[in-house]
Design a protein around this motif. Structure first.
Motif, mmCIF file in Angstrom:
data_model
loop_
_atom_site.group_PDB
_atom_site.id
_atom_site.type_symbol
_atom_site.label_atom_id
_atom_site.label_comp_id
_atom_site.label_asym_id
_atom_site.label_seq_id
_atom_site.Cartn_x
_atom_site.Cartn_y
_atom_site.Cartn_z
ATOM 1 N N ALA A 58 0.841 -1.195 0.000
ATOM 2 C CA ALA A 58 0.000 0.000 0.000
ATOM 3 C C ALA A 58 0.878 1.247 0.000
ATOM 4 O O ALA A 58 2.030 1.206 0.431
ATOM 5 N N PHE A 59 0.334 2.345 -0.481
ATOM 6 C CA PHE A 59 0.945 3.674 -0.443
ATOM 7 C C PHE A 59 2.154 3.824 -1.350
ATOM 8 O O PHE A 59 2.795 4.875 -1.330
ATOM 9 N N ASN A 60 2.497 2.800 -2.132
ATOM 10 C CA ASN A 60 3.695 2.894 -2.971
ATOM 11 C C ASN A 60 3.447 3.604 -4.289
ATOM 12 O O ASN A 60 4.400 3.986 -4.976
ATOM 13 N N HIS A 61 2.174 3.795 -4.660
ATOM 14 C CA HIS A 61 1.897 4.255 -6.027
ATOM 15 C C HIS A 61 1.972 5.767 -6.199
ATOM 16 O O HIS A 61 1.852 6.263 -7.319
ATOM 17 N N LEU A 62 2.198 6.510 -5.099
ATOM 18 C CA LEU A 62 2.289 7.966 -5.180
ATOM 19 C C LEU A 62 3.453 8.459 -4.324
ATOM 20 O O LEU A 62 3.813 7.831 -3.329
ATOM 21 N N PRO A 63 4.025 9.617 -4.679
ATOM 22 C CA PRO A 63 5.167 10.140 -3.926
ATOM 23 C C PRO A 63 4.751 10.766 -2.601
ATOM 24 O O PRO A 63 3.564 11.027 -2.353
ATOM 25 N N ASP A 64 5.739 11.039 -1.770
ATOM 26 C CA ASP A 64 5.467 11.594 -0.438
ATOM 27 C C ASP A 64 4.746 12.934 -0.502
ATOM 28 O O ASP A 64 3.981 13.268 0.401
ATOM 29 N N SER A 65 4.968 13.715 -1.566
ATOM 30 C CA SER A 65 4.332 15.033 -1.664
ATOM 31 C C SER A 65 2.811 14.928 -1.648
ATOM 32 O O SER A 65 2.124 15.816 -1.123
ATOM 33 N N VAL A 66 2.269 13.840 -2.190
ATOM 34 C CA VAL A 66 0.815 13.649 -2.178
ATOM 35 C C VAL A 66 0.344 13.256 -0.784
ATOM 36 O O VAL A 66 -0.668 13.766 -0.288
ATOM 37 N N TRP A 67 1.079 12.369 -0.120
ATOM 38 C CA TRP A 67 0.659 11.909 1.209
ATOM 39 C C TRP A 67 0.753 13.017 2.254
ATOM 40 O O TRP A 67 0.103 12.943 3.294
ATOM 41 N N ARG A 68 1.521 14.058 1.993
ATOM 42 C CA ARG A 68 1.605 15.190 2.925
ATOM 43 C C ARG A 68 0.379 16.091 2.863
ATOM 44 O O ARG A 68 0.165 16.904 3.766
ATOM 45 N N LEU A 69 -0.406 15.981 1.789
ATOM 46 C CA LEU A 69 -1.581 16.829 1.645
ATOM 47 C C LEU A 69 -2.636 16.459 2.686
ATOM 48 O O LEU A 69 -2.773 15.296 3.053
ATOM 49 N N ASP A 70 -3.379 17.430 3.116
ATOM 50 C CA ASP A 70 -4.408 17.191 4.139
ATOM 51 C C ASP A 70 -5.741 17.792 3.678
ATOM 52 O O ASP A 70 -6.021 18.953 3.948
ATOM 53 N N PRO A 71 -6.586 16.951 3.028
ATOM 54 C CA PRO A 71 -6.358 15.549 2.661
ATOM 55 C C PRO A 71 -5.806 15.435 1.244
ATOM 56 O O PRO A 71 -5.826 16.413 0.486
ATOM 57 N N PRO A 72 -5.351 14.235 0.832
ATOM 58 C CA PRO A 72 -4.947 14.015 -0.552
ATOM 59 C C PRO A 72 -6.192 13.869 -1.447
ATOM 60 O O PRO A 72 -6.639 12.763 -1.750
ATOM 61 N N ALA A 73 -6.761 14.987 -1.817
ATOM 62 C CA ALA A 73 -7.991 14.993 -2.622
ATOM 63 C C ALA A 73 -7.841 16.018 -3.730
ATOM 64 O O ALA A 73 -7.232 17.077 -3.540
ATOM 65 N N PHE A 74 -8.425 15.710 -4.886
ATOM 66 C CA PHE A 74 -8.309 16.575 -6.054
ATOM 67 C C PHE A 74 -9.699 16.771 -6.664
ATOM 68 O O PHE A 74 -10.698 16.456 -6.025
ATOM 69 N N ALA A 75 -9.766 17.276 -7.888
ATOM 70 C CA ALA A 75 -11.058 17.627 -8.485
ATOM 71 C C ALA A 75 -12.003 16.431 -8.550
ATOM 72 O O ALA A 75 -13.222 16.591 -8.393
ATOM 73 N N ASP A 76 -11.449 15.244 -8.771
ATOM 74 C CA ASP A 76 -12.289 14.043 -8.889
ATOM 75 C C ASP A 76 -12.582 13.386 -7.545
ATOM 76 O O ASP A 76 -13.228 12.348 -7.489
ATOM 77 N N GLY A 77 -12.098 13.978 -6.468
ATOM 78 C CA GLY A 77 -12.366 13.425 -5.142
ATOM 79 C C GLY A 77 -11.110 12.937 -4.468
ATOM 80 O O GLY A 77 -9.988 13.163 -4.937
ATOM 81 N N PRO A 78 -11.259 12.250 -3.329
ATOM 82 C CA PRO A 78 -10.091 11.757 -2.586
ATOM 83 C C PRO A 78 -9.344 10.673 -3.347
ATOM 84 O O PRO A 78 -9.915 9.945 -4.167
ATOM 85 N N VAL A 79 -8.063 10.574 -3.069
ATOM 86 C CA VAL A 79 -7.213 9.574 -3.705
ATOM 87 C C VAL A 79 -7.621 8.179 -3.243
ATOM 88 O O VAL A 79 -7.883 7.952 -2.051
ATOM 89 N N ALA A 80 -7.680 7.245 -4.179
ATOM 90 C CA ALA A 80 -7.900 5.837 -3.854
ATOM 91 C C ALA A 80 -6.535 5.168 -3.660
ATOM 92 O O ALA A 80 -5.595 5.438 -4.407
ATOM 93 N N VAL A 81 -6.442 4.308 -2.661
ATOM 94 C CA VAL A 81 -5.179 3.639 -2.337
ATOM 95 C C VAL A 81 -5.330 2.143 -2.574
ATOM 96 O O VAL A 81 -6.035 1.456 -1.823
ATOM 97 N N PRO A 82 -4.701 1.597 -3.625
ATOM 98 C CA PRO A 82 -4.772 0.153 -3.859
ATOM 99 C C PRO A 82 -4.121 -0.622 -2.721
ATOM 100 O O PRO A 82 -3.043 -0.253 -2.239
ATOM 101 N N LEU A 83 -4.783 -1.693 -2.303
ATOM 102 C CA LEU A 83 -4.274 -2.554 -1.233
ATOM 103 C C LEU A 83 -4.198 -3.984 -1.741
ATOM 104 O O LEU A 83 -5.178 -4.514 -2.274
ATOM 105 N N CYS A 84 -3.049 -4.616 -1.557
ATOM 106 C CA CYS A 84 -2.889 -6.027 -1.911
ATOM 107 C C CYS A 84 -2.453 -6.789 -0.668
ATOM 108 O O CYS A 84 -1.465 -6.417 -0.017
ATOM 109 N N GLY A 85 -3.174 -7.840 -0.334
ATOM 110 C CA GLY A 85 -2.809 -8.634 0.832
ATOM 111 C C GLY A 85 -3.662 -9.867 0.935
ATOM 112 O O GLY A 85 -4.753 -9.943 0.352
ATOM 113 N N ASP A 86 -3.174 -10.841 1.696
ATOM 114 C CA ASP A 86 -3.865 -12.123 1.834
ATOM 115 C C ASP A 86 -4.632 -12.266 3.144
ATOM 116 O O ASP A 86 -5.385 -13.217 3.313
ATOM 117 N N ASP A 87 -4.439 -11.346 4.080
ATOM 118 C CA ASP A 87 -5.037 -11.452 5.408
ATOM 119 C C ASP A 87 -6.143 -10.413 5.555
ATOM 120 O O ASP A 87 -5.887 -9.205 5.475
#
Length: 212
Positions: A124-153
């Protein structure tokens, strides 16, 4: 929630700082005790060793350059079970010269980390740079950023989903850890486009055009 963070770089500060601001208890552990203390001072949270960060609380974020991961985890004693069963959030990117994956044709980064540690890894969180995660919140014209999650548990995914929402983002489970390699490859491709001055959005039509 109590969150240990292994790393003291940009991603550690961006994500750890935002989670600290949201009220989580964060402990930073890095290869440099001085950098860990400085980061803890900037965010108003705690500093410790890598071993302490690995064992701290409900989840551990692995925020290291990928080429440092194996050495740090080996020194931590990962093969002896130091992280076995722990929830480990992997935000690393194994991207080298030419924006190519350094994992080559072998297992992806997340799978390699899971096999080495026995942890419940969520990519998780690897698909965007730190500059985006520093935003409060990371949201743009189309809405909040979606964060892909991959896991087995399922429990691990639920916990990381909470951390995503606490950033003001939307969790987007996209499959098991076997899907993480696709996310890692996609991120390498996106990084290449961004760094050569291309907007990836121009590759894609509006959602309605492909769902009609």
């Amino acid at each position: 929630m109590r969150i240990g963070i292994i790393g003291t770089g940009n991603m550690a500060e961006a994500l750890g700082g935002r989670w600290a601001a949201a009220g989580h208890h964060v402990l930073f552990g890095g290869r440099s005790a001085e950098r860990a203390r400085a980061l803890a001072d900037r965010t108003g949270r705690r500093a410790g060793t890598i071993r302490e960060a690995a064992a701290y609380g409900d989840a551990t974020l692995l925020a290291l350059p990928y080429d440092a991961v194996a050495g740090v985890l080996t020194a931590l004693g990962a093969a002896d079970g130091a992280l076995r069963g722990r929830l480990l959030v992997d935000c690393t990117n194994a991207v080298g010269p030419g924006f190519r994956l350094t994992t080559g044709a072998g297992p992806g980064a997340a799978r390699t980390i899971a096999d080495l540690t026995g942890a419940r890894v969520v990519k998780a969180f690897n698909h965007l740079p730190d500059s985006v995660w520093r935003l409060d919140p990371p949201a743009f014209a189309d809405g909040p950023v979606a964060v892909p999650l991959c896991g087995d548990d399922a429990g691990a995914l639920e916990t990381v989903g909470t951390l995503v929402r606490d950033l003001g983002c939307v969790p987007l489970p996209v499959g098991g850890l076997d899907r993480a390699a696709y996310l890692e490859a996609t991120t390498a491709f996106l990084i290449g486009l961004w760094h050569t001055g291309h907007d990836p959005r121009t590759l894609l039509p509006p959602f309605e055009a492909v769902t009609a």
